[in-house]
Design a protein around this motif. Structure first.
Motif, mmCIF file in Angstrom:
data_model
loop_
_atom_site.group_PDB
_atom_site.id
_atom_site.type_symbol
_atom_site.label_atom_id
_atom_site.label_comp_id
_atom_site.label_asym_id
_atom_site.label_seq_id
_atom_site.Cartn_x
_atom_site.Cartn_y
_atom_site.Cartn_z
ATOM 1 N N LYS A 158 0.853 -1.274 -0.064
ATOM 2 C CA LYS A 158 -0.083 -0.008 0.030
ATOM 3 C C LYS A 158 0.851 1.215 0.062
ATOM 4 O O LYS A 158 0.621 2.163 -0.595
ATOM 5 N N ALA A 159 1.788 1.121 0.690
ATOM 6 C CA ALA A 159 2.777 2.509 0.842
ATOM 7 C C ALA A 159 3.518 2.701 -0.425
ATOM 8 O O ALA A 159 3.563 3.753 -0.945
ATOM 9 N N LEU A 160 3.895 1.544 -1.031
ATOM 10 C CA LEU A 160 4.761 1.676 -2.360
ATOM 11 C C LEU A 160 3.761 2.206 -3.461
ATOM 12 O O LEU A 160 4.173 2.850 -4.424
ATOM 13 N N TYR A 161 2.439 1.631 -3.395
ATOM 14 C CA TYR A 161 1.557 2.120 -4.384
ATOM 15 C C TYR A 161 1.147 3.418 -4.294
ATOM 16 O O TYR A 161 1.077 4.172 -5.265
ATOM 17 N N ASP A 162 1.057 4.040 -2.927
ATOM 18 C CA ASP A 162 1.061 5.423 -2.628
ATOM 19 C C ASP A 162 2.061 6.377 -3.274
ATOM 20 O O ASP A 162 1.777 7.314 -3.865
ATOM 21 N N TRP A 163 3.052 5.755 -2.998
ATOM 22 C CA TRP A 163 4.514 6.491 -3.290
ATOM 23 C C TRP A 163 4.515 6.499 -4.943
ATOM 24 O O TRP A 163 4.825 7.605 -5.448
ATOM 25 N N ARG A 164 4.177 5.406 -5.633
ATOM 26 C CA ARG A 164 4.107 5.571 -7.104
ATOM 27 C C ARG A 164 3.397 6.539 -7.782
ATOM 28 O O ARG A 164 3.750 7.164 -8.700
ATOM 29 N N ASP A 165 2.098 6.363 -7.101
ATOM 30 C CA ASP A 165 1.198 7.521 -7.504
ATOM 31 C C ASP A 165 1.745 8.954 -7.415
ATOM 32 O O ASP A 165 1.755 9.867 -8.299
ATOM 33 N N LYS A 166 2.092 9.269 -6.249
ATOM 34 C CA LYS A 166 2.562 10.689 -5.949
ATOM 35 C C LYS A 166 3.851 10.895 -7.017
ATOM 36 O O LYS A 166 4.021 12.103 -7.534
ATOM 37 N N VAL A 167 4.847 10.126 -6.962
ATOM 38 C CA VAL A 167 6.024 10.121 -7.985
ATOM 39 C C VAL A 167 5.509 10.488 -9.332
ATOM 40 O O VAL A 167 5.989 11.407 -10.168
ATOM 41 N N ALA A 168 4.456 9.629 -9.815
ATOM 42 C CA ALA A 168 4.096 9.582 -11.208
ATOM 43 C C ALA A 168 3.429 11.125 -11.410
ATOM 44 O O ALA A 168 3.783 11.631 -12.503
ATOM 45 N N ARG A 169 2.716 11.370 -10.630
ATOM 46 C CA ARG A 169 1.854 12.973 -10.661
ATOM 47 C C ARG A 169 3.105 13.970 -10.726
ATOM 48 O O ARG A 169 2.932 14.855 -11.509
ATOM 49 N N GLU A 170 4.046 13.951 -9.834
ATOM 50 C CA GLU A 170 4.949 14.797 -9.886
ATOM 51 C C GLU A 170 6.004 14.806 -11.162
ATOM 52 O O GLU A 170 6.160 16.011 -11.545
ATOM 53 N N GLU A 171 6.053 13.812 -11.668
ATOM 54 C CA GLU A 171 7.076 13.826 -12.639
ATOM 55 C C GLU A 171 6.194 13.842 -13.927
ATOM 56 O O GLU A 171 7.045 13.700 -15.136
ATOM 57 N N ASP A 172 5.073 13.611 -13.987
ATOM 58 C CA ASP A 172 3.973 13.685 -15.154
ATOM 59 C C ASP A 172 4.470 12.443 -16.014
ATOM 60 O O ASP A 172 4.292 12.660 -17.314
ATOM 61 N N GLU A 173 4.520 11.464 -15.331
ATOM 62 C CA GLU A 173 4.569 10.159 -16.110
ATOM 63 C C GLU A 173 3.320 9.208 -15.713
ATOM 64 O O GLU A 173 2.972 9.386 -14.598
ATOM 65 N N SER A 174 3.304 8.075 -16.533
ATOM 66 C CA SER A 174 2.403 6.938 -16.017
ATOM 67 C C SER A 174 3.068 6.308 -14.880
ATOM 68 O O SER A 174 4.258 6.229 -14.534
ATOM 69 N N VAL A 175 2.089 5.795 -14.111
ATOM 70 C CA VAL A 175 2.384 4.943 -12.776
ATOM 71 C C VAL A 175 3.373 3.697 -13.351
ATOM 72 O O VAL A 175 4.163 3.025 -12.873
ATOM 73 N N GLN A 176 2.724 2.991 -14.531
ATOM 74 C CA GLN A 176 3.495 1.990 -15.188
ATOM 75 C C GLN A 176 5.218 2.235 -15.352
ATOM 76 O O GLN A 176 6.112 1.597 -15.454
ATOM 77 N N TYR A 177 5.636 3.499 -15.886
ATOM 78 C CA TYR A 177 6.614 3.866 -16.387
ATOM 79 C C TYR A 177 7.648 4.193 -14.871
ATOM 80 O O TYR A 177 8.674 3.794 -14.874
ATOM 81 N N THR A 178 6.936 4.784 -14.141
ATOM 82 C CA THR A 178 7.458 5.039 -12.596
ATOM 83 C C THR A 178 7.895 3.861 -12.109
ATOM 84 O O THR A 178 9.077 3.706 -11.566
ATOM 85 N N CYS A 179 7.231 2.975 -11.865
ATOM 86 C CA CYS A 179 7.487 1.539 -11.318
ATOM 87 C C CYS A 179 6.116 0.440 -11.804
ATOM 88 O O CYS A 179 5.075 0.564 -11.212
ATOM 89 N N PRO A 180 6.326 -0.387 -12.450
ATOM 90 C CA PRO A 180 5.571 -1.464 -13.005
ATOM 91 C C PRO A 180 4.978 -2.326 -11.866
ATOM 92 O O PRO A 180 5.615 -2.213 -10.868
ATOM 93 N N ASN A 181 3.867 -2.902 -12.250
ATOM 94 C CA ASN A 181 3.196 -3.584 -10.966
ATOM 95 C C ASN A 181 4.033 -4.802 -10.777
ATOM 96 O O ASN A 181 4.031 -4.815 -9.449
ATOM 97 N N SER A 182 4.874 -5.465 -11.637
ATOM 98 C CA SER A 182 5.629 -6.646 -11.415
ATOM 99 C C SER A 182 6.806 -6.066 -10.273
ATOM 100 O O SER A 182 6.910 -6.932 -9.500
ATOM 101 N N ALA A 183 7.203 -4.989 -10.634
ATOM 102 C CA ALA A 183 8.393 -4.473 -9.567
ATOM 103 C C ALA A 183 7.618 -4.110 -8.240
ATOM 104 O O ALA A 183 8.621 -4.570 -7.334
ATOM 105 N N LEU A 184 6.629 -3.709 -8.022
ATOM 106 C CA LEU A 184 6.019 -3.283 -6.898
ATOM 107 C C LEU A 184 5.828 -4.770 -6.149
ATOM 108 O O LEU A 184 6.061 -4.752 -4.787
ATOM 109 N N LEU A 185 5.317 -5.654 -6.534
ATOM 110 C CA LEU A 185 5.033 -6.825 -6.016
ATOM 111 C C LEU A 185 6.331 -7.672 -5.939
ATOM 112 O O LEU A 185 6.467 -8.364 -4.852
ATOM 113 N N ARG A 186 7.456 -7.412 -6.488
ATOM 114 C CA ARG A 186 8.863 -8.038 -6.177
ATOM 115 C C ARG A 186 9.394 -7.441 -4.918
ATOM 116 O O ARG A 186 10.153 -7.980 -4.201
ATOM 117 N N ILE A 187 9.162 -6.004 -4.852
ATOM 118 C CA ILE A 187 9.737 -5.368 -3.699
ATOM 119 C C ILE A 187 9.108 -6.022 -2.475
ATOM 120 O O ILE A 187 9.827 -6.141 -1.324
#
Length: 80
Positions: free
Chosen positions: A51-80
């Motif tokens: 949940k914390a990683l999911y929230d972090w990814r969305d925040k960074v993606a919005r700040e950088e104006d990138e997609s969440v998948q570009y910022t950190c793909p779902n598979s990477a979130l699950l591996r971490i």
């Protein structure tokens, strides 16, 4: 030519709105993982971390104006 310019003007006026953030969206990742070949379940600590990683990814993606998948793909979130 005028028709093309008019169409172009109309397209340029279309505003892109980002999708609203869904705080419980991380749960869909958990379901996706369960549907895959993995048979493990998530501990409370792992779920909170996801949940914390999911929230972090969305925040960074919005700040950088990138997609969440570009910022950190779902598979990477699950591996971490």
């Amino acid at each position: 030519v005028e028709s093309v310019l008019d169409t172009s003007r109309k397209i340029c006026l279309i505003r892109y709105d980002k999708e609203a953030f869904c705080p419980s969206g991380y749960q869909s990742l958990m379901k996706w993982k369960k549907r895959s070949k993995a048979t493990t379940s998530f501990s409370t600590k792992q779920e909170n971390t996801l949940k914390a990683l999911y929230d972090w990814r969305d925040k960074v993606a919005r700040e950088e104006d990138e997609s969440v998948q570009y910022t950190c793909p779902n598979s990477a979130l699950l591996r971490i």
